[in-house]
Design a protein around this motif. Sequence first.
Motif: not given
Length: 310
Positions: A28-43
């Motif tokens: 998998r490609e691992l992509i950092p996000y600036v917050s928990v919210q933005s990581a979950l919103d990406a899903v």
Amino acid sequence: MPANYAYLGPEGTFTEVALRTLPETATRELIPYVSVQSALDAVRAGEAEAAFVPIENSVEGGITTTLDELVAGEPLMIYREVLLSITFALLVRPGTKLSDVKTVTAHPAAQPQVRNWMAVNLPDAIWESAASNADGARLVQEGRYDAAFAGEFAASRYGLEALETGIHDAENAQTRFVLVGRPARPAAPTGADKTSVVLWQRDDHPGALRDLLGEFATRGINLMLLQSRPTGAGIGNYCFCVDAEGHISDRRVAEALMGLKRICLQVRFLGSYPRAEIKPDDVRSPLPGTSDDEFVAAADWVARCQDGRF
């Protein structure tokens, strides 16, 4: 669906370290996000296959940002969990001495884990929260703060030095992380599983919480997390985040969820998934009367009574 995992970034977080313990991250490609919210919103937006975020630590309990994101918005589901032992290092720019440290930063969840150490070693330092521990290290690199509490492994990524290491107020502190994706069929039970739900009371009355907990207790289901979170509908209005032993395919767990669905205003299923670092042989045997075989036998007896075959 893209073959990537979002996670709470930037690079160098404890979240990244925990995520890399999952075998599937090799593909998998691992992509950092600036917050928990933005990581979950990406899903939720279909930009990521899953997100990996912290949800609980052994010092302060549930990570409220993550819990609130799972409670609200488009439903998501937990598929895996990882436990990671946590100790902090005090990261500074090269040449900084402890007496030079006037401002420190880290993720808010780190503060309770280093509060006593700070009181002894940096009693006059001012604390400011950062989006993550690694982001705090980045801010130190930029000169915004004098020091950051983060993993020692983050020092080289941000050109910093570990002025102090092995910092923790509580021995054997751990953080629990979860892999979260879009709703789908839960994985098959392993015999050492956990089921997570969110419960909303139908109304506020004496014994209301007891009624919810009774659905688990009468079926011999142990609870591993119970945390209230405000619903935003006014003072005194709460929902309850619950982790329970067992899998939704277990008869006792399924019947408990059916009972909760009948008496609750709303129930949100967050998934059934393997428990971290627990083997099936280490799980307690069901209490008498709560095994799947006993539930099947009881249902068969009721059916025979209904047919006049008792």
